[in-house]
Design a protein around this motif. Structure first.
Motif, PDB file in Angstrom:
ATOM      1  N   THR A 111      24.939 -47.789  28.697  1.00  0.00           N
ATOM      2  CA  THR A 111      25.583 -46.670  28.009  1.00  0.00           C
ATOM      3  C   THR A 111      26.377 -45.861  29.030  1.00  0.00           C
ATOM      4  N   ILE A 112      27.680 -45.719  28.767  1.00  0.00           N
ATOM      5  CA  ILE A 112      28.583 -45.091  29.728  1.00  0.00           C
ATOM      6  C   ILE A 112      29.375 -43.981  29.049  1.00  0.00           C
ATOM      7  N   LEU A 113      29.363 -42.834  29.688  1.00  0.00           N
ATOM      8  CA  LEU A 113      30.237 -41.743  29.283  1.00  0.00           C
ATOM      9  C   LEU A 113      31.508 -41.860  30.112  1.00  0.00           C
TER      10      LEU A 113
ATOM     11  N   ILE B 104      30.077 -47.178  24.764  1.00  0.00           N
ATOM     12  CA  ILE B 104      31.017 -46.251  25.392  1.00  0.00           C
ATOM     13  C   ILE B 104      30.989 -44.932  24.628  1.00  0.00           C
ATOM     14  N   LEU B 105      30.770 -43.859  25.369  1.00  0.00           N
ATOM     15  CA  LEU B 105      30.777 -42.514  24.797  1.00  0.00           C
ATOM     16  C   LEU B 105      32.015 -41.780  25.279  1.00  0.00           C
ATOM     17  N   LEU B 106      32.626 -41.032  24.380  1.00  0.00           N
ATOM     18  CA  LEU B 106      33.776 -40.218  24.727  1.00  0.00           C
ATOM     19  C   LEU B 106      33.510 -38.772  24.330  1.00  0.00           C
ATOM     20  N   PRO B 107      34.027 -37.837  25.105  1.00  0.00           N
ATOM     21  CA  PRO B 107      33.838 -36.427  24.754  1.00  0.00           C
ATOM     22  C   PRO B 107      34.819 -35.975  23.671  1.00  0.00           C
TER      23      PRO B 107
ATOM     24  N   LEU C 299      29.552 -35.415  22.462  1.00  0.00           N
ATOM     25  CA  LEU C 299      29.761 -36.833  22.749  1.00  0.00           C
ATOM     26  C   LEU C 299      29.690 -37.631  21.459  1.00  0.00           C
ATOM     27  N   ARG C 300      30.557 -38.633  21.366  1.00  0.00           N
ATOM     28  CA  ARG C 300      30.568 -39.531  20.218  1.00  0.00           C
ATOM     29  C   ARG C 300      30.762 -40.961  20.722  1.00  0.00           C
TER      30      ARG C 300
END
Length: 165
Positions: A30-32, A56-59, A68-69
């Protein structure tokens, strides 16, 4: 000095290739990361590539904070605050499961300090994330010293096109 889009694209490719070799990235599930603006390390293709094998997490900017989503493909993006494409999926709150956070900045120094754009979004988010933090930037964004406060969260590493991994 301004750099052309082709130069920034080439530098971005070099930086992201080094990031892909980093042992924390390779092991991460899991990567932001961030969906880049024109003057940042270009992450759009990188996000699409790795979303097939990693979460993949994006702000998303919500008032004065980042939420985060999960990224689920380009069709899930909409233009949000500051003209940045943001995912529209469900809220992600399991911060403990984030393995790596890839963070943008205007400038970084060798001590891991980061200078953002001045709104404090990442200053509010990063204390809640225990994950390994990698700042990614162009070589010209490395400076001798970034002014830092006690509350500023240091990056665990800074990756630029001249980094040795």
């Amino acid at each position: 000095m301004r750099y052309s889009r082709p130069v920034l694209k080439d530098l971005s490719a070099d930086i992201l290739a080094l990031l892909e070799k980093h042992p924390v990235f390779r092991a991460a599930h899991t990567i932001l990361i961030y969906h880049s603006k024109a003057d940042e390390v270009q992450t759009h293709e990188f996000i699409e590539k790795w979303s097939k094998s990693k979460k993949i997490l994006l702000p998303v900017v919500v008032r004065d904070e980042l939420e985060l989503r999960v990224y689920s493909g380009p069709q899930s993006l909409r233009t949000g605050s500051y003209g940045i494409e943001e995912p529209t999926g469900p809220l992600f709150t399991d911060y403990a499961s984030i393995d790596m956070a890839i963070i943008p900045g205007v400038a970084f120094d060798d001590s891991g300090h980061r200078l953002g754009r001045g709104k404090g979004y990442y200053d509010k988010l990063l204390p809640s994330i225990a994950a390994y933090k990698a700042g990614i930037c162009f070589p010209f964004q490395l400076v001798e010293e970034v002014p830092a406060e006690a509350f500023d969260i240091r990056m665990d590493t800074i990756i630029t096109s001249q980094t040795r991994i």
